[in-house]
Scaffold this active site. Structure first.
Site, PDB file in Angstrom:
ATOM      1  N   SER A 178      -9.362  -5.245   9.227  1.00  7.73           N
ATOM      2  CA  SER A 178     -10.143  -4.052   9.504  1.00  7.73           C
ATOM      3  C   SER A 178     -11.610  -4.452   9.711  1.00  7.73           C
ATOM      4  O   SER A 178     -11.911  -5.219  10.623  1.00  7.73           O
ATOM      5  CB  SER A 178      -9.971  -3.036   8.378  1.00  7.73           C
ATOM      6  OG  SER A 178     -10.477  -1.776   8.735  1.00  7.73           O
ATOM      7  N   ASP A 181      -2.199   3.120  14.295  1.00  7.15           N
ATOM      8  CA  ASP A 181      -3.408   2.967  13.482  1.00  7.15           C
ATOM      9  C   ASP A 181      -4.412   4.056  13.843  1.00  7.15           C
ATOM     10  O   ASP A 181      -4.727   4.258  15.015  1.00  7.15           O
ATOM     11  CB  ASP A 181      -4.017   1.585  13.732  1.00  7.15           C
ATOM     12  CG  ASP A 181      -5.043   1.192  12.682  1.00  7.15           C
ATOM     13  OD1 ASP A 181      -5.620   2.086  12.037  1.00  7.15           O
ATOM     14  OD2 ASP A 181      -5.256  -0.020  12.503  1.00  7.15           O
ATOM     15  N   HIS A 231      -2.572   1.687   9.817  1.00  8.46           N
ATOM     16  CA  HIS A 231      -3.620   0.743   9.449  1.00  8.46           C
ATOM     17  C   HIS A 231      -3.192  -0.226   8.351  1.00  8.46           C
ATOM     18  O   HIS A 231      -3.624  -1.373   8.319  1.00  8.46           O
ATOM     19  CB  HIS A 231      -4.855   1.522   8.990  1.00  8.46           C
ATOM     20  CG  HIS A 231      -6.110   0.714   8.959  1.00  8.46           C
ATOM     21  ND1 HIS A 231      -6.638   0.115  10.076  1.00  8.46           N
ATOM     22  CD2 HIS A 231      -6.965   0.413   7.939  1.00  8.46           C
ATOM     23  CE1 HIS A 231      -7.750  -0.520   9.747  1.00  8.46           C
ATOM     24  NE2 HIS A 231      -7.973  -0.352   8.464  1.00  8.46           N
TER      25      HIS A 231
END
Length: 689
Positions: free
Chosen positions: A541, A626, A661
């Site tokens: 991320s 995501d 995610h």
């Protein structure tokens, strides 16, 4: 040593090549061409075909590792007690716990009335909810005061878009309503009125609070937040006395309260928002306890009368300290537990609210994590917390706040003969270019010979003021037991050293995050913890942005990179205010529509700075659903890099087409993903068994 790499004689499919009309725009005098903008169109069947072609290419390159992946999966699975039960916790007349069963992907939430010898009642079986679905995650989980009703939310795609459900625990029957896009839930004291917040349909900003009485058709809009930088959420104080409506950006917050026994009443503002000031609150008796950074970035504690909690009436309880961050407070009838962070480590300070005495709970290791457990009872005098480290499995303890004694309730079992005495844990410091000392946490086998030849696996994050916790995972020993030195660089931008540590790694100071990480890698190499030729780095991320940035700055320094759901197209994403998170995150990254902030972001944005040069071996993983970092960022990054890189190192993109995610939701599916990543890491480190 044998190799897992494909032999030269093998014929692999050509990497897919994207061919579409580019997007061209000009910003601040710079002409920007995005050749892979077309990948944003999720509904275009060619996009899915493209991603599946990349998956096929990755599978072909990694095919020689398939047996090794299976070996890693089996050894990681063998360390896990598949049928297990969590430590029960009490709320009202029930003991609650979760358990797992061998072969089942998800937990089962249960309770027993009165005592642990009572018959088990299944509150929620996530496996049943997940039947026929590739993904399942539970968000909110809120019990009514009488314990007869459960409000919970589910995500079936990984997009972190949750649906609210209500279940009658007496009958097991579902009750209306079912509400989409719910972000938080809280019950009023009447066991019938439910408050819930929802997100909008475009940017996923949580912006409205509704009130609903079961059995009614009405869903009353209670509050709507107009500022696009702010999100709202609702909760309940541990005392049970108040419902709390919070609105906050990354740097500013405000709260409203409503007595929980007045479900039809109006929320009352505690203190109006002020720029760059944050606060949060809890309740005890006739005062609110408020944590605020109005006098310093690391926060102080004050109290305010419930009757009139304006700032003018705040009374200091614990002052601001430059070297100690107050992260939060757990408040009880007779005690408070203050979460402090000092020297990069969490400390738990117990306060006796009658005598005024306080003390810290002692922890035995140089690098560890401590976090609150389930503490639902207002009048409890025993505090439950969770302790873990690189080598100490997740441990649940009850701490008698009066007697100052801790009782271990459960240490997570690690099967297969795990022996923590075989490993060493260290905390060392690298010196950044500006002289700042950057903490590094390490774990390795005690038989390590520091001759500069060992494989080294270094990870980092460094964003949002979130600490990179030193936690336990038995999976990690599939690396360490093969001689890998595992390290975490606690770089600026994270929260390890308090809010100033965050401030020094965001906005115009973001570059410090990257130079800190490079300094950490160079320090470990200089101190002979590992070899440059066997140095693999990892981040996800915002940590994936870190990976992309340091790879651009020092591609010569790393053997390989594992980048998970990486935020690598910073300029384009932050220019697009229709995307989730963008407007709110101007306070973290900056707004590229402003020339000075654009120049900073443009200077480190990985996608914008890809060049014709040699790169390390790179594995990038992402998910089609995501909602935090859209799949097209890593897809575009890989597509562009394929046209520029001058080396023969593998460049792999793997997309989970049915997750979000956090990757796979099921525990066995997750282990498969870890095994795949580790096979790549170990291959690049020169280890194949």
């Amino acid at each position: 040593m044998t190799t897992l790499a494909p032999s030269p004689a093998q014929t692999l499919p050509e990497p897919p090549v994207a061919k579409r009309v580019p997007k061209v725009e000009e910003i601040h005098g710079e002409r920007r061409t995005d050749d892979y903008y077309w990948l944003r169109d999720k509904a275009d069947p060619d996009v899915k075909t493209y991603l599946e072609a990349e998956n096929a290419y990755t599978a072909a390159v990694m095919k020689p590792t398939e047996a090794f992946q299976q070996q890693l999966y089996e050894e990681m699975l063998a360390r896990i007690q598949e049928t297990d039960m969590g430590v029960p916790w009490r709320k009202g007349r029930f003991f609650y716990y979760s358990r797992t069963e061998q072969g089942k992907q998800y937990p089962i939430y249960c309770r027993k009335a009165g005592s642990l010898e009572a018959a088990e009642e299944v509150v929620l079986d996530v496996n049943a909810l997940a039947e026929g679905k590739p993904f399942m995650a539970i968000g909110a989980f809120a019990l009514s005061d009488d314990a007869n009703l459960l409000a919970y939310t589910t995500d079936e795609t990984g997009f972190r878009q949750y649906t609210l459900h209500v279940k009658d625990l007496r009958t097991g029957a579902p009750l209306p309503p079912t509400v989409e896009r719910v972000t938080s839930v809280a019950w009023a004291k009447d066991d019938a009125t439910l408050f819930y917040s929802v997100e909008d349909e475009g940017t996923k900003r949580s912006y409205r609070l509704f009130r609903h009485r079961l059995g009614s058709e009405a869903h009353e809009l209670v509050y709507e937040e107009p500022d696009e930088a702010f999100n709202v959420g609702v909760g309940r104080t541990r005392s049970g006395g108040f419902l709390v409506l919070g609105a906050g950006s990354h740097t500013t917050s405000e709260f409203r309260v409503l007595p929980a026994d007045e479900p039809d009443g109006a929320f009352r503002l505690v203190a109006p928002r002020l720029p760059e000031q944050e606060y949060d609150l809890d309740h005890r008796g006739d005062v609110f306890w408020i944590r605020t950074n109005d006098r310093g970035r690391n926060f102080r504690l004050v109290t305010a009368p419930v009757a009139d909690p304006r700032r003018e009436n705040w009374k200091e309880l614990v002052p601001h300290r430059d070297d100690v961050m107050i992260e939060g407070v757990d408040l009880f009838k007779d005690h408070a537990v203050v979460f402090e962070r000092e020297g990069g480590l969490t400390q738990l300070r117990v306060m006796d609210l009658h005598s005024g005495a306080s003390h810290r709970i002692a922890f035995p290791e140089p690098a560890y994590s401590a976090s609150p457990g389930q503490n639902e009872e207002w009048e409890q005098t025993v505090y439950r917390y969770v302790y873990e480290s690189f080598i100490t499995p997740r441990s649940v303890l009850d701490y008698d706040m009066d007697a100052r004694t801790a009782t271990l309730l459960k240490e997570q079992p690690v099967l297969g003969g795990y022996d923590r005495t075989r490993y060493a844990v260290e905390r060392v410091h690298a010196t950044a270019p500006d002289g700042v000392k950057v903490p590094i946490s390490l774990v390795y086998g005690k038989d390590l010979v520091r001759d500069g030849r060992a494989p080294l696996y270094l990870s980092g994050y460094g964003a949002y003021g979130i600490p990179n916790w030193v936690t336990f995972t038995s999976n990690r020993f599939s690396l360490v037991d093969r001689g890998v030195v595992v390290a975490i660089a606690h770089v600026r931008g994270g929260g390890e050293m308090g809010k100033p540590w965050h401030d020094d790694g965001r906005m115009k100071k973001k570059r410090n995050t990257f130079t800190d990480f490079i300094a950490a890698a160079e320090h470990l190499l200089a101190e002979k913890y590992g070899s440059r030729e066997r140095l693999v780095i990892q981040g996800g991320s915002a940590g994936g942005l870190l990976m992309g940035a340091v790879t651009e700055m020092r591609p010569d320094l790393f053997r390989a990179v594992v980048s998970k759901v990486p935020f690598v197209d910073v300029v384009n994403s932050m220019l697009d205010e229709s995307l989730p998170l963008t407007v709110g995150e101007f306070e973290e990254w900056g707004n590229p529509k402003k020339k000075d902030e654009y120049d900073v972001i443009r200077g480190y944005c990985p996608y914008s700075n890809l060049g014709r040069r040699a790169y390390p071996a790179i594995l990038i993983t992402t998910s089609f659903n995501d909602s935090q970092v859209m799949y097209w960022e890593p897809a575009k990054y890989v597509a562009k890099l394929r046209t520029l890189k001058t080396d023969a190192n593998p460049l792999l993109l793997k997309t989970n087409m049915a997750a979000g995610h956090g990757g796979a939701s099921g525990r066995y599916d997750y282990l498969r993903e870890v095994a795949f990543d580790y096979a790549f890491v170990l291959w690049q480190a020169g280890i194949d068994a």
